[in-house]
Every structure is written in structure tokens, then in C-alpha cells.
Design a protein around this motif. Structure first.
Motif, mmCIF file in Angstrom:
data_model
loop_
_atom_site.group_PDB
_atom_site.id
_atom_site.type_symbol
_atom_site.label_atom_id
_atom_site.label_comp_id
_atom_site.label_asym_id
_atom_site.label_seq_id
_atom_site.Cartn_x
_atom_site.Cartn_y
_atom_site.Cartn_z
ATOM 1 N N ALA A 73 0.843 -1.193 0.000
ATOM 2 C CA ALA A 73 0.000 0.000 0.000
ATOM 3 C C ALA A 73 0.877 1.241 0.000
ATOM 4 O O ALA A 73 1.912 1.290 0.671
ATOM 5 C CB ALA A 73 -0.931 0.005 1.206
ATOM 6 N N ALA A 74 0.462 2.242 -0.766
ATOM 7 C CA ALA A 74 1.158 3.529 -0.794
ATOM 8 C C ALA A 74 0.298 4.567 -0.095
ATOM 9 O O ALA A 74 -0.935 4.585 -0.230
ATOM 10 C CB ALA A 74 1.432 3.955 -2.235
ATOM 11 N N SER A 113 4.930 7.190 1.977
ATOM 12 C CA SER A 113 5.488 5.910 2.388
ATOM 13 C C SER A 113 4.829 4.773 1.612
ATOM 14 O O SER A 113 3.722 4.906 1.108
ATOM 15 C CB SER A 113 5.296 5.674 3.895
ATOM 16 O OG SER A 113 3.928 5.587 4.216
ATOM 17 N N VAL A 114 5.562 3.680 1.518
ATOM 18 C CA VAL A 114 5.032 2.427 0.972
ATOM 19 C C VAL A 114 5.234 1.364 2.034
ATOM 20 O O VAL A 114 6.332 1.224 2.583
ATOM 21 C CB VAL A 114 5.742 2.031 -0.334
ATOM 22 C CG1 VAL A 114 5.375 0.600 -0.727
ATOM 23 C CG2 VAL A 114 5.372 2.989 -1.451
ATOM 24 N N ARG A 115 4.174 0.607 2.304
ATOM 25 C CA ARG A 115 4.258 -0.430 3.320
ATOM 26 C C ARG A 115 3.958 -1.787 2.684
ATOM 27 O O ARG A 115 3.087 -1.895 1.815
ATOM 28 C CB ARG A 115 3.286 -0.151 4.465
ATOM 29 C CG ARG A 115 3.688 1.047 5.320
ATOM 30 C CD ARG A 115 2.497 1.524 6.146
ATOM 31 N NE ARG A 115 2.873 2.462 7.179
ATOM 32 C CZ ARG A 115 3.127 3.755 6.973
ATOM 33 N NH1 ARG A 115 3.073 4.245 5.760
ATOM 34 N NH2 ARG A 115 3.452 4.552 7.977
ATOM 35 N N VAL A 116 4.672 -2.785 3.139
ATOM 36 C CA VAL A 116 4.452 -4.163 2.698
ATOM 37 C C VAL A 116 3.899 -4.934 3.894
ATOM 38 O O VAL A 116 4.497 -4.934 4.969
ATOM 39 C CB VAL A 116 5.764 -4.811 2.208
ATOM 40 C CG1 VAL A 116 5.513 -6.263 1.819
ATOM 41 C CG2 VAL A 116 6.333 -4.031 1.034
ATOM 42 N N PHE A 117 2.747 -5.580 3.692
ATOM 43 C CA PHE A 117 2.107 -6.363 4.751
ATOM 44 C C PHE A 117 2.076 -7.830 4.344
ATOM 45 O O PHE A 117 1.887 -8.152 3.168
ATOM 46 C CB PHE A 117 0.665 -5.897 4.988
ATOM 47 C CG PHE A 117 0.548 -4.428 5.262
ATOM 48 C CD1 PHE A 117 0.732 -3.942 6.543
ATOM 49 C CD2 PHE A 117 0.264 -3.532 4.242
ATOM 50 C CE1 PHE A 117 0.620 -2.585 6.807
ATOM 51 C CE2 PHE A 117 0.143 -2.183 4.494
ATOM 52 C CZ PHE A 117 0.330 -1.705 5.777
ATOM 53 N N VAL A 118 2.260 -8.698 5.302
ATOM 54 C CA VAL A 118 2.165 -10.134 5.057
ATOM 55 C C VAL A 118 1.103 -10.711 5.987
ATOM 56 O O VAL A 118 1.170 -10.527 7.205
ATOM 57 C CB VAL A 118 3.516 -10.830 5.309
ATOM 58 C CG1 VAL A 118 3.384 -12.335 5.066
ATOM 59 C CG2 VAL A 118 4.598 -10.235 4.409
ATOM 60 N N TRP A 119 0.098 -11.378 5.380
ATOM 61 C CA TRP A 119 -0.913 -12.091 6.159
ATOM 62 C C TRP A 119 -0.695 -13.594 6.036
ATOM 63 O O TRP A 119 -0.231 -14.074 4.986
ATOM 64 C CB TRP A 119 -2.324 -11.759 5.650
ATOM 65 C CG TRP A 119 -2.905 -10.520 6.245
ATOM 66 C CD1 TRP A 119 -3.691 -10.409 7.341
ATOM 67 C CD2 TRP A 119 -2.739 -9.200 5.740
ATOM 68 N NE1 TRP A 119 -4.027 -9.109 7.575
ATOM 69 C CE2 TRP A 119 -3.443 -8.329 6.600
ATOM 70 C CE3 TRP A 119 -2.048 -8.643 4.656
ATOM 71 C CZ2 TRP A 119 -3.504 -6.962 6.414
ATOM 72 C CZ3 TRP A 119 -2.091 -7.277 4.465
ATOM 73 C CH2 TRP A 119 -2.824 -6.452 5.332
#
Length: 580
Positions: A73-74, A113-119
Motif C-alpha cells: 500500500a502507498a 510511504s510504501v508499506r508491505v504487509f504479510v498475512w
């Protein structure tokens, strides 16, 4: 602050304050890396973006197959989500990877910001990890009418300055700039000298910088009397940033004239090195101001400048009618003359009362290994006159020297005036506060006042809350009056306090002419010599009784770790020394 992501029917809470990977207890750590940036990079300034994307990958570090979901997500500057992408359920074998591509296709919003999420799976309520890939520094360029591109693979004859058809030389590209335009210098080394004959406006400056992610080097070729970048006399509203400038007779040179003048110059985040005047006066960065209309708003910030041989001139200089400047967060080292200098009354501006750098600040700079040793301009018999300062005010006024770290120079900080043009030969209203000055072995840690009776004075300046450690002389007082010296810690060295050319009454006398009235006010200071059980070698007998009674000797400040440049001490809580 929280943002809510609706993902596969579930409400996912994203903690915006999280800046590190967070993993659920007992679960293997997924390995998330940035694989492809495609033009996006870490920057220190803000640009918009268009038609760009960023690719990240997740690696299964478990011993069994995994079905993680990767989401990117940005966010904009207000932490609103402006773009989002996910992989869906993935069946990732041990040691294998999967990708997620985030498209950034808006032309009007800025990525903060750019965030990387792991589910673990679609049904999970919260991610098992969150990585802020970029924060506050993810920016790219806009390929539009205000952008000009230059590349070592471009062409001045066939190119049009777009990203697809860049120019070949920086000098030619600069000539195509006008107000509001940015020149992006792509990866590579450009062996040329640049003449900036254009000017922007305060609202729409001209920017010359490395393209995002590019290591752009301009090599001046060491040509005699040629600066790497020279600004035309009327140039104004220019930003030079993120470049490496090397191998020049001179570095960045700006000199206005009696008929032309400029304002609003920014030199930031550059690396400037191997400037060599070949035993002629030169500079790494200089602003000469001759016009009666002052050069204003000069910012020199975040640069590293080193290996410069400037003969009898200085590394970074503001000379003449410069009114308003900030020199901050720079690292200056391994140069053979003065590190940072503000100069007045040399005749640069013919209107005498305007001929001085003023209303500025030197703050948060680190200056080290600056010495005239080996500089043929200071040859003195079989040795050298070790007399250059890390920071020098030579005939300036209303200047602050704050929070700097200076070590292994001939002099740490000097405030004086070499001018003989009385009454325009005084440095005044200079504050030297909260600096750490150590291991300066040429002359002194702090030196103030004219060096003989033919030159100028230092008046109404204050030297407060500095830490002076193991300098050859802690404080040297020359031709000076009405200055305040208080709340400093002076440690070690051959002498704590020296009055140059002082008579038995503490009045300054030069070559038999005088006495000059010395009304400097020494408040309470801490003096300690670790090598003397009987006290400190200081010329305290030159102080009036009232001032002498305020001096504190024989108390070890017990600095926390001087070898690691940590000079914190319990005396800081009592208001003494530099506080970091």
C-alpha cells in the motif's frame, strides 16, 4: 494513527506508528525485500510521480509449503491510502519467492510511504508482519515540461531533454533551463565544466540535481582556472543538490558584479572533493558578493567536502555583501586551509559598511583534519604556520556558531578581523555556543581578537557553553574587548588560557603601541588539567580579581567517553559545557 484496510471481507487494522517488522509469536519470519524499484528511490526532497511501480517479493523461510498473502500500500503525506495491491493466496514452496507489484499511476499526489504487509491467509484479522519499505523519502521525478534529462548515453544534437531522449552534456542541458525547471542528471561521470547562466524565481527556482537513485559525477578535469560549476553574476534562485563534484581547480563558484546580483542559492547533499588550486587561491564553494544589493538566503547544507587544497583561501567561503545565510549539517575534512569562513572588509563590496557577511548561522557541522601543514602558502622557515580554523569569522557580524563538532584542526573556532580599514574592521555580535572543540594543536581551541595592532578587533561577542578538550591552548585572547566568556569547560592541553601580547596589567599591547583597553568579561568557567596536580597553566593573573574568583579549577569533568567523541558530563546539568 490508524488506517482501516478492508481485505477479503475482513477489516484489517494497520498501525501507522509501526516502523519495524512485527511478528506473531511462534510464527516463522517471512523475509520481505524490495526487488525492483523502477525509478523510485530514497530521496531527501519531495517530487510527484506518474506511471511508476514498485515490486516486492516474499520468501518462504519455513520448512513446509506456505500460503502467505502479500499486500502493498502507498500512502500520501496525510497517511491516506492512494494505491494498494495484493497477491492473493500463494502456495510458496520452502525457499521460494513470490512477487507483488504496486502501481503508482497518479500524477497529482505525493507518496510519503510504501508499506508491505504479510498475512498468514485471507481470513487473518491482522498481518503477521509489516515493513515500511520507504517512509518520508520515497519520491520520483515527473517526466513533464518542467523536467530536463541528461545522460551519458544521450545526445545534445538529437536529444530533446525528455526522459526518452536526454541530452548528453550537463553544460548544454543547463542552458535549456528556465524558472521552475529541474535538470535530472542520470547515472554516470560527466567530464566537463558547467556554466550556469540562467536564473529562476523565488516561487519557481531552477534545480540541478542527480536523478533519483543515480550516482551522478561531474569531473572538472583539473583544468587551470576552471571551476566545476560557475554561476553567472546575475544567476538567482538556483538549487544544486545530490551531485558528486571532483577533480576541479575550483568547485562551485558564484561572484556577482557591481551591476548584477542574485539571491536564494541552495547547495545541498553534494559530495565535493579533490579541489586543487595548484598553489593558487581557490575554493570548494564560494559566494562573492560585490553588489550594493546583497546576496541573500544562501543555504549550504548536508554536503561532504574533503581533500581540498585551496592555498591561502578557504574551503567554503561567504565574502562581502552576503546578508542572510545558513551553513549546516556539512562534513568538512582533510583540507589544507580554513573549513568554513564568513569574511568582511576585504574590499569585495566597494560600499564599506556593506562589505561583510552577516546575519547567518554555522550549525551542526563537523569539521576535522583541517590544517595548513604542508600548504606552501604558509611555509615558515623549515616548518609551516599552523593557523587555519575549522570555522572562522573574519570581519562578520550577527552570526551564530552553534552545535558544531570540530577536531584536529589548527584552530577550532576563530573570531577576528584581518582588515586594516578602520572603523570597518570589527567582528561583532557573534555567538559561539554549544560547540565541542578537541585536539586542535596548531594555535588554540577558541581564538578571538586581531592578531596585531594594525588589524581589527573582536567586540561584543559571546563564547558560552563550549567544551574544549585537549587543545594546545584552550582559549586565546588577542585584540578584543567587551566579549563574554562563560560556562565553558576547558580540559587539558599545554595552556588553558593565554592572552596574546598582554602586559602586566592585563591590557593588550601590540608592538609597544598601547595600551588597548581589554574589557572582556570572564564569567564562571571550569578548567582542568589531568597532568597537573598543582592546577592548570592559565594566565589567570591577567584577570581582574572579581573575574578570577569565578573560575573553577581542579575539578575533573569526567567526560563519558572522549575517545568516542562523547563529552557528556554531570557538569552539563549545572549549565557548563556543550550539551548533546
Amino acid at each position: 494513527m490508524k488506517n482501516i484496510l478492508k481485505f477479503a471481507g475482513a477489516v484489517i487494522v494497520v498501525l501507522m506508528s509501526c516502523i519495524t517488522l512485527v511478528f506473531a509469536a511462534g510464527q516463522a519470519q517471512p523475509e520481505v525485500t524490495v526487488k525492483n524499484q523502477n525509478g523510485l528511490t530514497l530521496r531527501n526532497d519531495v517530487f510527484s510521480y506518474s506511471d511508476k511501480f514498485i515490486t516486492s517479493e516474499i520468501k518462504n523461510t519455513d520448512s513446509a509449503d506456505s500460503s502467505e498473502v502479500l499486500l502493498m500500500a502507498a500512502y500520501d503525506e496525510e497517511d491516506n491510502i492512494i494505491s494498494i495491491s495484493s497477491t492473493g493466496d500463494l502456495n510458496i514452496a520452502p525457499g521460494e519467492t513470490a512477487e507483488c507489484v504496486l502501481s503508482l499511476d497518479s500524477a497529482d499526489r505525493t507518496v510519503k510511504s510504501v508499506r508491505v504487509f504479510v498475512w498468514r491467509d485471507f481470513e487473518s484479522a491482522e498481518p503477521i508482519s509489516e515493513t515500511i519499505v520507504f517512509t518520508n523519502e520515497l519520491y520520483t521525478y515527473r517526466d513533464d515540461a518542467n523536467s530536463v534529462f541528461v545522460s551519458v548515453e544521450g545526445s545534445d544534437s538529437d536529444g530533446d531533454g525528455t526522459f526518452a531522449k536526454p541530452f548528453r552534456t550537463v553544460d548544454f542541458s543547463v542552458s535549456k533551463l528556465s524558472s521552475g525547471k529541474t535538470l535530472y542528471i542520470m547515472e554516470g561521470t560527466y567530464k566537463e565544466n558547467i556554466y550556469v547562466g540562467v536564473k529562476g524565481t523565488e516561487a519557481e527556482p531552477i534545480t540541478i540535481k542527480a536523478a533519483p537513485g543515480a550516482h551522478a559525477v561531474i569531473d572538472g578535469g583539473g583544468k587551470l582556472n576552471e571551476n566545476i560549476i560557475e554561476l553567472e553574476a546575475s544567476s538567482s534562485d538556483i538549487i544544486i543538490s545530490d551531485l558528486e563534484l571532483q577533480n576541479g581547480w575550483g568547485g562551485i563558484y558564484s561572484e556577482n558584479s557591481t551591476s548584477k546580483s542574485g539571491k536564494n542559492f541552495v547547495v545541498c547533499n553534494n559530495k565535493i572533493h579533490d579541489i586543487d588550486g595548484n598553489n593558487d587561491d581557490t575554493f570548494a564553494v564560494v559566494f562573492y558578493a560585490k553588489n550594493v544589493n546583497p546576496v541573500t538566503n544562501v543555504i549550504i547544507d548536508g554536503n561532504e567536502i574533503y581533500n581540498c587544497k585551496t592555498y591561502t583561501s578557504e574551503t567554503v567561503t561567504l565574502n562581502g555583501n552576503v546578508d542572510g545565510f545558513r551553513v549546516s549539517n556539512n562534513i568538512i575534512h582533510d583540507c589544507n586551509n580554513i573549513g568554513l569562513d564568513a569574511i568582511g572588509y576585504e574590499g569585495t563590496c566597494k560600499t564599506k559598511e556593506l562589505d561583510c557577511a552577516r546575519n547567518g548561522v554555522f550549525r551542526d557541522n563537523t569539521v576535522y583534519n583541517v590544517s595548513t601543514y604542508g600548504n606552501e602558502g604558509y611555509k615558515d622557515g623549515s616548518g609551516y604556520d599552523l593557523c587555519c580554523a575549522g570555522i572562522y569569522i573574519d570581519g562578520g557580524h550577527d552570526i551564530e556558531i552553534l552545535d558544531n563538532n570540530i577536531y584536529n584542526c589548527d584552530i577550532g573556532v576563530e573570531v577576528a578581523s584581518e582588515s586594516t580599514r578602520a572603523p570597518y574592521n570589527i567582528s561583532y555580535n557573534v555567538s559561539v555556543n554549544n560547540n565541542i572543540i578537541s585536539e586542535c594543536k596548531g594555535l588554540a581551541g577558541i581564538c578571538f581578537g586581531g592578531y596585531d595592532n594594525k588589524v581589527g578587533w573582536t567586540k561584543q561577542c559571546d563564547f558560552v557553553n563550549n567544551t574544549l578538550y585537549n587543545n594546545i591552548v584552550g582559549i586565546m585572547v588577542q585584540q578584543a574587548e567587551d566579549n563574554i566568556i562563560s560556562q565553558n569547560i576547558i580540559y587539558g592541553g599545554e595552556n588553558g588560557l593565554v592572552f596574546s601580547f598582554a602586559d602586566e596589567d592585563g591590557k593588550l599591547v601590540y608592538k609597544g603601541v598601547g595600551p588597548y583597553n581589554d574589557t572582556n568579561n570572564f564569567g564562571a568557567n571550569y578548567w582542568y588539567d589531568p597532568n597537573s596536580v598543582s592546577g592548570y597553566n592559565c594566565w589567570f593573573d591577567m584577570l581582574p580579581a572579581e573575574q578570577l574568583s569565578k573560575q573553577i579549577t581542579g575539578v575533573d569533568p569526567k567526560f563519558k567517553s572522549p575517545k568516542q567523541n562523547n563529552f557528556s558530563t554531570e557538569l552539563n546539568a549545572l549549565g557548563y559545557g556543550a550539551i548533546r
